[in-house]
Design a protein around this motif. Sequence first.
Motif, PDB file in Angstrom:
ATOM      1  N   ILE A 233       0.847  -1.205   0.000  1.00  0.00           N
ATOM      2  CA  ILE A 233       0.000   0.000   0.000  1.00  0.00           C
ATOM      3  C   ILE A 233       0.880   1.251   0.000  1.00  0.00           C
ATOM      4  O   ILE A 233       0.673   2.191  -0.772  1.00  0.00           O
ATOM      5  CB  ILE A 233      -0.936   0.024   1.235  1.00  0.00           C
ATOM      6  N   LEU A 234       1.890   1.247   0.864  1.00  0.00           N
ATOM      7  CA  LEU A 234       2.738   2.435   0.978  1.00  0.00           C
ATOM      8  C   LEU A 234       3.500   2.694  -0.314  1.00  0.00           C
ATOM      9  O   LEU A 234       3.683   3.848  -0.716  1.00  0.00           O
ATOM     10  CB  LEU A 234       3.709   2.265   2.153  1.00  0.00           C
ATOM     11  N   ARG A 235       3.943   1.627  -0.978  1.00  0.00           N
ATOM     12  CA  ARG A 235       4.716   1.835  -2.206  1.00  0.00           C
ATOM     13  C   ARG A 235       3.825   2.408  -3.312  1.00  0.00           C
ATOM     14  O   ARG A 235       4.218   3.342  -4.015  1.00  0.00           O
ATOM     15  CB  ARG A 235       5.393   0.528  -2.664  1.00  0.00           C
ATOM     16  N   VAL A 236       2.630   1.865  -3.437  1.00  0.00           N
ATOM     17  CA  VAL A 236       1.703   2.392  -4.448  1.00  0.00           C
ATOM     18  C   VAL A 236       1.410   3.866  -4.151  1.00  0.00           C
ATOM     19  O   VAL A 236       1.395   4.711  -5.054  1.00  0.00           O
ATOM     20  CB  VAL A 236       0.404   1.555  -4.481  1.00  0.00           C
ATOM     21  N   TYR A 237       1.224   4.169  -2.891  1.00  0.00           N
ATOM     22  CA  TYR A 237       0.958   5.572  -2.513  1.00  0.00           C
ATOM     23  C   TYR A 237       2.180   6.455  -2.762  1.00  0.00           C
ATOM     24  O   TYR A 237       2.081   7.542  -3.348  1.00  0.00           O
ATOM     25  CB  TYR A 237       0.540   5.621  -1.051  1.00  0.00           C
ATOM     26  N   ASN A 238       3.334   5.984  -2.353  1.00  0.00           N
ATOM     27  CA  ASN A 238       4.546   6.803  -2.491  1.00  0.00           C
ATOM     28  C   ASN A 238       4.830   7.128  -3.956  1.00  0.00           C
ATOM     29  O   ASN A 238       5.265   8.236  -4.284  1.00  0.00           O
ATOM     30  CB  ASN A 238       5.738   6.056  -1.873  1.00  0.00           C
ATOM     31  N   LEU A 239       4.558   6.176  -4.834  1.00  0.00           N
ATOM     32  CA  LEU A 239       4.837   6.393  -6.255  1.00  0.00           C
ATOM     33  C   LEU A 239       3.758   7.210  -6.949  1.00  0.00           C
ATOM     34  O   LEU A 239       4.026   7.912  -7.911  1.00  0.00           O
ATOM     35  CB  LEU A 239       4.989   5.045  -6.975  1.00  0.00           C
ATOM     36  N   ASN A 240       2.526   7.123  -6.470  1.00  0.00           N
ATOM     37  CA  ASN A 240       1.414   7.704  -7.233  1.00  0.00           C
ATOM     38  C   ASN A 240       0.677   8.851  -6.553  1.00  0.00           C
ATOM     39  O   ASN A 240      -0.112   9.542  -7.205  1.00  0.00           O
ATOM     40  CB  ASN A 240       0.409   6.606  -7.581  1.00  0.00           C
ATOM     41  N   GLY A 241       0.878   9.036  -5.262  1.00  0.00           N
ATOM     42  CA  GLY A 241       0.180  10.115  -4.572  1.00  0.00           C
ATOM     43  C   GLY A 241       0.591  11.469  -5.120  1.00  0.00           C
ATOM     44  O   GLY A 241       1.723  11.643  -5.578  1.00  0.00           O
ATOM     45  N   ARG A 242      -0.312  12.425  -5.073  1.00  0.00           N
ATOM     46  CA  ARG A 242      -0.004  13.741  -5.635  1.00  0.00           C
ATOM     47  C   ARG A 242       1.003  14.490  -4.773  1.00  0.00           C
ATOM     48  O   ARG A 242       0.957  14.443  -3.560  1.00  0.00           O
ATOM     49  CB  ARG A 242      -1.287  14.564  -5.766  1.00  0.00           C
ATOM     50  N   ARG A 243       1.900  15.186  -5.433  1.00  0.00           N
ATOM     51  CA  ARG A 243       2.920  15.960  -4.723  1.00  0.00           C
ATOM     52  C   ARG A 243       2.878  17.429  -5.109  1.00  0.00           C
ATOM     53  O   ARG A 243       3.730  18.206  -4.693  1.00  0.00           O
ATOM     54  CB  ARG A 243       4.310  15.382  -4.997  1.00  0.00           C
ATOM     55  N   ASP A 244       1.891  17.791  -5.917  1.00  0.00           N
ATOM     56  CA  ASP A 244       1.852  19.171  -6.397  1.00  0.00           C
ATOM     57  C   ASP A 244       1.007  20.072  -5.509  1.00  0.00           C
ATOM     58  O   ASP A 244       1.055  21.289  -5.636  1.00  0.00           O
ATOM     59  CB  ASP A 244       1.304  19.207  -7.832  1.00  0.00           C
ATOM     60  N   ASN A 245       0.206  19.474  -4.612  1.00  0.00           N
ATOM     61  CA  ASN A 245      -0.716  20.267  -3.815  1.00  0.00           C
ATOM     62  C   ASN A 245      -0.909  19.553  -2.486  1.00  0.00           C
ATOM     63  O   ASN A 245      -1.427  18.442  -2.445  1.00  0.00           O
ATOM     64  CB  ASN A 245      -2.057  20.373  -4.561  1.00  0.00           C
ATOM     65  N   LYS A 246      -0.474  20.178  -1.401  1.00  0.00           N
ATOM     66  CA  LYS A 246      -0.465  19.435  -0.144  1.00  0.00           C
ATOM     67  C   LYS A 246      -1.868  19.110   0.348  1.00  0.00           C
ATOM     68  O   LYS A 246      -2.058  18.193   1.132  1.00  0.00           O
ATOM     69  CB  LYS A 246       0.361  20.158   0.916  1.00  0.00           C
ATOM     70  N   TYR A 247      -2.856  19.824  -0.143  1.00  0.00           N
ATOM     71  CA  TYR A 247      -4.225  19.501   0.261  1.00  0.00           C
ATOM     72  C   TYR A 247      -4.806  18.334  -0.528  1.00  0.00           C
ATOM     73  O   TYR A 247      -5.898  17.870  -0.253  1.00  0.00           O
ATOM     74  CB  TYR A 247      -5.124  20.730   0.129  1.00  0.00           C
ATOM     75  N   LYS A 248      -4.062  17.887  -1.539  1.00  0.00           N
ATOM     76  CA  LYS A 248      -4.550  16.754  -2.322  1.00  0.00           C
ATOM     77  C   LYS A 248      -3.567  15.593  -2.273  1.00  0.00           C
ATOM     78  O   LYS A 248      -3.558  14.726  -3.139  1.00  0.00           O
ATOM     79  CB  LYS A 248      -4.785  17.188  -3.773  1.00  0.00           C
ATOM     80  N   ALA A 249      -2.721  15.603  -1.263  1.00  0.00           N
ATOM     81  CA  ALA A 249      -1.609  14.657  -1.249  1.00  0.00           C
ATOM     82  C   ALA A 249      -1.863  13.421  -0.391  1.00  0.00           C
ATOM     83  O   ALA A 249      -1.120  12.445  -0.486  1.00  0.00           O
ATOM     84  CB  ALA A 249      -0.336  15.365  -0.783  1.00  0.00           C
ATOM     85  N   ARG A 250      -2.895  13.443   0.424  1.00  0.00           N
ATOM     86  CA  ARG A 250      -3.147  12.266   1.271  1.00  0.00           C
ATOM     87  C   ARG A 250      -3.615  11.094   0.423  1.00  0.00           C
ATOM     88  O   ARG A 250      -4.164  11.257  -0.671  1.00  0.00           O
ATOM     89  CB  ARG A 250      -4.204  12.589   2.343  1.00  0.00           C
ATOM     90  N   ILE A 251      -3.495   9.903   0.977  1.00  0.00           N
ATOM     91  CA  ILE A 251      -3.849   8.702   0.215  1.00  0.00           C
ATOM     92  C   ILE A 251      -5.338   8.692  -0.133  1.00  0.00           C
ATOM     93  O   ILE A 251      -5.739   8.141  -1.150  1.00  0.00           O
ATOM     94  CB  ILE A 251      -3.428   7.417   0.984  1.00  0.00           C
ATOM     95  N   LYS A 252      -6.153   9.351   0.701  1.00  0.00           N
ATOM     96  CA  LYS A 252      -7.597   9.348   0.418  1.00  0.00           C
ATOM     97  C   LYS A 252      -7.889   9.939  -0.958  1.00  0.00           C
ATOM     98  O   LYS A 252      -8.774   9.478  -1.667  1.00  0.00           O
ATOM     99  CB  LYS A 252      -8.351  10.112   1.512  1.00  0.00           C
ATOM    100  N   ILE A 253      -7.122  10.980  -1.344  1.00  0.00           N
ATOM    101  CA  ILE A 253      -7.348  11.624  -2.641  1.00  0.00           C
ATOM    102  C   ILE A 253      -6.947  10.673  -3.765  1.00  0.00           C
ATOM    103  O   ILE A 253      -7.633  10.568  -4.784  1.00  0.00           O
ATOM    104  CB  ILE A 253      -6.545  12.941  -2.736  1.00  0.00           C
TER     105      ILE A 253
END
Lengths: 552, 167
Positions: A233-253
């Motif tokens: 789970i963490l690897r999928v999140y680390n590779l694909n989670g958004r990094r351009d906007n901290k309000y959209k960066a949590r795994i829920k998004i």
Amino acid sequence: MYQYNTVDQQIVDERVEQFRDQTRRYLAGDLSDDEFLALRLMNGLYIQRQAPMLRVAIPYGLMSANQLRKLAHIARTYDKGYGHFTTRTNIQFNWPKLEEVPDILAELAQVQMHAIQTSGNCIRNTTTDHFAGVTPDELEDPRPWCEIIRQWSTLHPEFAYLPRKFKIAVTGSAEDRAASQVHDIGLHLVRNAEGDIGFEVLVGGGLGRTPVIGKVIREFLPKQDLLSYLDAILRVYNLNGRRDNKYKARIKILVEAMGVDAFRDQVEAEWQHTRDTELRLTDAEIARVKGFFQPHPYEALPAESPALQQQLQSDSDFKVWFERNTRAHKVSGYRCVVVSLKPLLGAPGDITDRQMDVVAELAEQYSFAEIRSTHDQNLVLAEVRQDDLYAVWTVLTEYNLARANINTLTDMIVCPGFDFCALANAKTLNISDAINAEFDNLDYLYDLGDIQLNMSGCINACGHHHVGHIGILGVDKKGEDWYQITLGGSGREDASLGKVLGKAVAADEVPAVLRKILETYVEQRTDEERFLDTVRRVGLTPFKEKVYASAH
Amino acid sequence: MPLLINRQPAADRWTLIQPQEGETLEALATGVDALLVPIEQLDAAAALNPAALGVQINGDHSVAQLQPWLARVTLIAVEFPVFRDGRGYSLARQIRRLGYEGELRAVGNVGRDQLGYMERCGFNAFSLADDRYSPDTLKAFSEISVRYQGAADDPRPVYRQHSESTV
Ligand code: SF4
């Protein structure tokens, strides 16, 4: 509870020295503000409105009397004589000096404590049920699993620079006292059709700007696969989670954007690479960690205590406290005591050094020298003999730790707000004071029954306002503090997000508005109906009409 | 730019060629022995048959794109545009998991305080900015000498390091 071995000790010791060197290089100008920021956050150190703030980890909310004494010592020596318990069951010190922080960390290491990963974009302290191991309705004690997760996540080399912070909660009973459904990952110990115990896995819950209830991505995960699945789970999140906007960066998004099925498919695909590798937990390791959480040497006691009965009859204050602030224990003759950190005068969750010492002493004398911190910012002495309750109550009363308000309106979850937090939009502590002043009649509170009021000073939602039966969110309107009220939230097994009542109200109106909300409840409720159930049944309309009637 | 390979200062034999508008790889790469190119240029670079071929990727790329090339390249450079962008750590794990044993180099915003974790994830080479390198930097690798998790350096978590049990 878990005891460090030489490896555990070496990790915290080396970490202290590493941070000492980082602090030295920062103060010497060799490390930029930005880089030191990321490093100090991973050691729990913020720079706040007043001063630095240091957040110390209390893994899954469990600490020994010695550890609590050390926290008292730190409050006394390096701070202004108090600390503040948070909803992640950690403790914060608001006034340490930057250059003394390495010394504080060294003191913590002496008692097997640290501040590792209490902030920053990494895996945070894992939380659990504060009645874990002692509650009668439990399938299995979740704490060994929390400890296994603690070790795996501590200084994890791959997951130190995630898109955003990451929180995991584990529960072992049907009642959810850990708000697991609003965590990045919620793990529920469950039994499958074959009778095996494993985990139901939820992902993508969270509060903040976009509150979401977590979604089940796996109904049953065998225990041995816990770490390999978390790793996936963490690897999928680390590779694909958004990094351009901290309000959209949590795994829920990410989970919302991909859809839970596509997210699950990616996790399962990643997991196929790792599930049968060294990440698979060995039976020996599971047994080793479980060995630290064996039942205490309880005395064989009758369920009824004549002494207790007599005390309950003769002292009505004690009786009220007993009914509100103690809970059933799975072992006959014992009770769990909730130590209220919600006094009439004082910030919710705050505790003085003297009070810490007193609770430590009580734990040593009456509760196997262990204390738990709760996600709703109280403490628990989980294993007190019924015969000893009166003595415990007497001492707690003397030190203002026995306000009989657990689970009532004034047992509020409140973040520090503008008085301390640099991110805040509005104050919270003045509002909690006003609520305490308005609702100081305990009989009235008992009549209202269980009500969870949660308050945050900004949309980051550290005070979990979305999942309060009553939620209060501080907002800034043209430089003034206003408060938006939500009703009908729950962080428990029946998790739901509160709905906004209407337009925000001014600070001095909050108590009167609450009174109208509660009057509406009393008018609308059927016998024995909880506040939350009434709100769910009748909806917001009657509350709105009452609150905003005079304003029109 | 200071370069560390296997915890030792090393000379950089590679030349990164990134053709801009109007430039051709062929023109720029003439005479280059050890040719490092962005993944988008890899086909063209391979056609030039350099003595050594390397590829540079960043967090926007996936290991799937890289996989066909793993036997052909001897340097994979993973770029960290900012040190907070942690995708490169997971990419490194996946690259090593696929069996790649060549040089895996962290480039971009790489600082002393990231080196330990990067090495554990499988990087064995680090390109640091001049002002971020000092002999002291080498100490970073040994600041934390014990670890709980398995990683690319040693796949065994702490509980498998000392016990025979593999159940
Ligand atoms: S909710 Fe906002 S104000 Fe309150 S502690 Fe969190 S960031 Fe600070």
